[in-house]
Design an enzyme around this catalytic site. Structure first.
Site, mmCIF file in Angstrom:
data_model
loop_
_atom_site.group_PDB
_atom_site.id
_atom_site.type_symbol
_atom_site.label_atom_id
_atom_site.label_comp_id
_atom_site.label_asym_id
_atom_site.label_seq_id
_atom_site.Cartn_x
_atom_site.Cartn_y
_atom_site.Cartn_z
ATOM 1 N N GLY A 47 0.817 -1.206 0.000
ATOM 2 C CA GLY A 47 0.000 0.000 0.000
ATOM 3 C C GLY A 47 0.853 1.260 0.000
ATOM 4 O O GLY A 47 0.554 2.235 -0.699
ATOM 5 N N ASN B 226 -7.329 5.058 8.912
ATOM 6 C CA ASN B 226 -6.838 3.918 9.690
ATOM 7 C C ASN B 226 -6.915 4.159 11.194
ATOM 8 O O ASN B 226 -7.152 3.245 11.964
ATOM 9 C CB ASN B 226 -5.393 3.584 9.294
ATOM 10 C CG ASN B 226 -4.492 4.802 9.249
ATOM 11 O OD1 ASN B 226 -4.769 5.768 8.532
ATOM 12 N ND2 ASN B 226 -3.432 4.777 10.022
ATOM 13 N N GLN C 100 -7.395 0.893 3.898
ATOM 14 C CA GLN C 100 -8.321 0.398 4.934
ATOM 15 C C GLN C 100 -9.696 0.104 4.348
ATOM 16 O O GLN C 100 -10.410 -0.770 4.845
ATOM 17 C CB GLN C 100 -8.486 1.428 6.062
ATOM 18 C CG GLN C 100 -7.291 1.587 6.971
ATOM 19 C CD GLN C 100 -7.009 0.354 7.830
ATOM 20 O OE1 GLN C 100 -7.907 -0.421 8.171
ATOM 21 N NE2 GLN C 100 -5.758 0.155 8.171
ATOM 22 N N CYS D 125 3.179 4.045 18.194
ATOM 23 C CA CYS D 125 3.437 4.791 19.429
ATOM 24 C C CYS D 125 4.929 4.983 19.595
ATOM 25 O O CYS D 125 5.741 4.115 19.287
ATOM 26 C CB CYS D 125 2.857 4.055 20.624
ATOM 27 S SG CYS D 125 3.436 2.371 20.799
#
Ligand SMILES: *Cc1c(COP(=O)(O)O)cnc(C)c1O
Length: 402
Positions: free
Chosen positions: A89, A172, A200, A346
Site C-alpha cells: 500500500g 486507519n 483500509q 506509538c
C-alpha cells in the site's frame, strides 16, 4: 537475584502461551485466509515461471498474472490495463503522489499539492518530500471534528496549478469515511488528478471507479486477509505518471521488475473474497462493534469516541480516554491477553499525541490516552465480552497510578 528471575521465566512464558490471546488489531494487519494460501501455493514451485518469458513456464505465469489483474479490475469496475501491481500500500501511495505530481509539473507547470491533514504517513510524508525537494507548494485541507473533508473544502482550495489532491477513503486511526465520490467529481471537472488511499477501505467499501470518479486508488492485500508485501494501484486510463522503477517495462512501464506472481494471485483472491463476502462479514462484525462502542462509552467515565459515529468502517472503534497513558494501556492490555493499538505507531520514550487526533481539535491530555480496537473475520462475541469485562478494571488501575 538474576538467577531467580531466570528460573521463573519459563513459568511466566508457559502461563502466557496457555492463555489465549485475543486479537483486536485487524486495522494493523490481518491473518491470511486459508483459501488465499491455497491459491498462492502452486505459484511458488510448480508454476514458477517468469511472466515475461516466451516458453510455457512463462505463459503459465503470465496467464496467472493476467487472471489476477482481471479479478482486481472486475471489483474496481475498470479495465485490466488500469491496474498495476506494487509491493505494498505504501508503494502505491508513493507512486500515485510522486508519479503524478512530477508528471503534472512537467506537463502543465503544476506546482500545488492538496492533501487532508489526517492522511497515512505513506501519503503525508511523500507530499512533504515533494514540497521539500521538488518545489511543490503543499497545503492541507481542513477537517471537521470527525476527520472529514468535504467537497466544499476542496473547492475552496483547489487551484489551476494544483497537481494532485489526495484524501484518504477510510481513516486507519479513527475509521472515518470521506465523501470520495463527490471530491472526485469536482477534481475531474477541474482537470486535477485525484488520489485516494483505499488501503483500509478495500475490505469493506465499494471500489467502483465509476462512482468514485477517482484517478488513482491505492490498496494493500494484508489489510484484507491477503499476504503482506503486495499492493495494487488503479491508474485511470491515459493518465500520465512518472514510473517509480525503471527497467524491464513490466506493469505497462509504470513499475519495472519481475512480478511476484504468488503474491499477486494472493491479492486477487483476497480481494475477490473480501468484496464478494463483504455484506455477510459486515452483518456479523458491525453489531459486535456497536455493542463494544456502546458499552465502553457507557461504562467508562471520561471516554470519547474518535472519528465519525456512523460514517465509519464497520469493524473500527477508536477512543480517547482521559487520564490514561495510551502506551501504558496497550502494555497492560497485552499482558492481560488483548492485542489492541493506539491507532498510530506509538513512540516509546517521549509520548506525543498523534497528529491525527490533535488535528481533530482533541486536546493533548485526552489525545495521549488513545485506544483503537479493530474487529475482524475471526472475532467472536465471547472475545468481545471478555474484553469488555477486563477493560474497565485495567483503566481504573491505570488512573489510580497517576
Ligand atoms: C496500512 C496502511 C498503509 C500502508 O500499507 P502497507 O501495505 O502496509 O504498506 C497505507 N495507508 C493506510 C490507510 C493503511 O492503513
Amino acid at each position: 537475584m538474576r538467577l531467580i528471575v531466570f528460573r521463573k521465566f519459563p513459568v511466566i512464558i508457559t502461563a502466557m502461551l496457555q492463555r489465549k490471546q485475543i486479537y483486536l488489531d485487524y486495522a494493523a494487519t490481518t491473518p491470511v485466509d486459508s483459501r488465499v494460501v491455497q491459491a498462492m501455493l502452486p505459484y511458488f514451485s510448480e508454476a514458477f515461471g517468469n511472466p515475461s518469458s516466451y516458453h510455457r513456464y512463462g505463459q503459465d505465469a503470465e496467464a496467472a498474472l493476467e487472471n489476477a489483474r482481471e479479478t482486481v479490475a472486475q471489483y474496481m469496475h475498470c479495465l485490466p490495463t488500469e491496474v498495476i501491481f506494487t509491493s505494498c500500500g505504501t508503494e502505491s501511495d508513493n507512486l500515485a503522489l510522486r508519479g503524478s505530481a512530477i508528471s503534472a509539473q512537467k506537463e502543465r507547470g503544476a506546482k500545488h499539492i492538496l492533501i487532508s491533514p489526517v492522511e497515512h504517513h505513506a501519503v503525508s510524508r511523500t507530499a512533504q518530500q515533494l514540497s521539500n525537494n521538488y518545489g511543490f507548494d503543499l497545503e492541507y485541507l481542513p477537517v471537521d471534528g470527525f476527520g472529514r473533508t468535504t467537497v466544499e473544502d476542496v473547492a475552496a482550495q483547489i487551484r489551476q496549478d494544483t497537481a494532485i489532491v489526495s484524501v484518504i477513503y477510510a481513516n486507519n486511526e479513527i475509521g472515518t469515511i470521506n465523501p470520495i465520490s463527490e471530491i472526485g467529481e469536482l477534481c475531474r471537472s477541474k482537470g486535477v488528478f485525484f488520489h485516494t488511499d483505499a488501503v483500509q477501505a478495500a475490505g469493506y467499501l465499494s471500489l467502483d471507479v465509476n462512482s468514485l470518479h477517482t484517478d488513482l486508488i491505492s490498496i494493500g492485500a494484508h489489510k484484507f486477509y491477503g499476504p503482506k508485501g503486495i499492493g495494487a494501484l488503479y491508474i485511470h486510463k491515459g493518465l500520465s505518471i512518472l514510473p517509480a522503477q525503471t527497467g524491464g517495462g513490466q506493469e505497462f512501464g509504470f513499475r519495472a521488475g519481475t512480478q511476484n506472481i504468488p503474491y499477486i494471485v494472493g491479492l486477487a483472491e483476497a480481494l475477490r473474497i473480501a468484496q464478494s463476502e463483504k455484506l455477510t462479514r459486515i452483518s456479523t462484525i458491525k453489531p459486535l462493534r456497536d455493542h463494544l462502542i456502546g458499552t465502553i462509552l457507557e461504562e467508562i467515565t471520561d471516554t470519547q469516541l474518535t472519528g465519525h459515529p456512523d460514517e465509519r468502517l464497520p469493524n473500527h472503534a477508536s477512543f480517547v480516554i482521559k487520564g490514561v497513558d495510551g502506551n501504558a494501556l496497550l502494555m497492560m492490555l497485552d499482558v492481560e491477553g488483548f492485542a489492541c493499538s493506539s491507532g498510530s505507531a506509538c513512540k516509546t520514550g517521549s509520548p506525543e499525541p498523534s497528529d491525527v487526533l490533535t488535528n481533530l481539535g482533541i486536546s493533548p491530555d485526552w489525545a495521549l490516552g488513545s485506544l483503537r480496537v479493530t474487529l475482524g473475520n475471526y472475532t467472536t462475541s465471547s472475545e468481545i465480552e471478555t474484553f469488555l469485562a477486563a477493560l474497565p478494571k485495567i483503566i481504573s488501575k491505570l488512573r489510580k497510578l497517576r
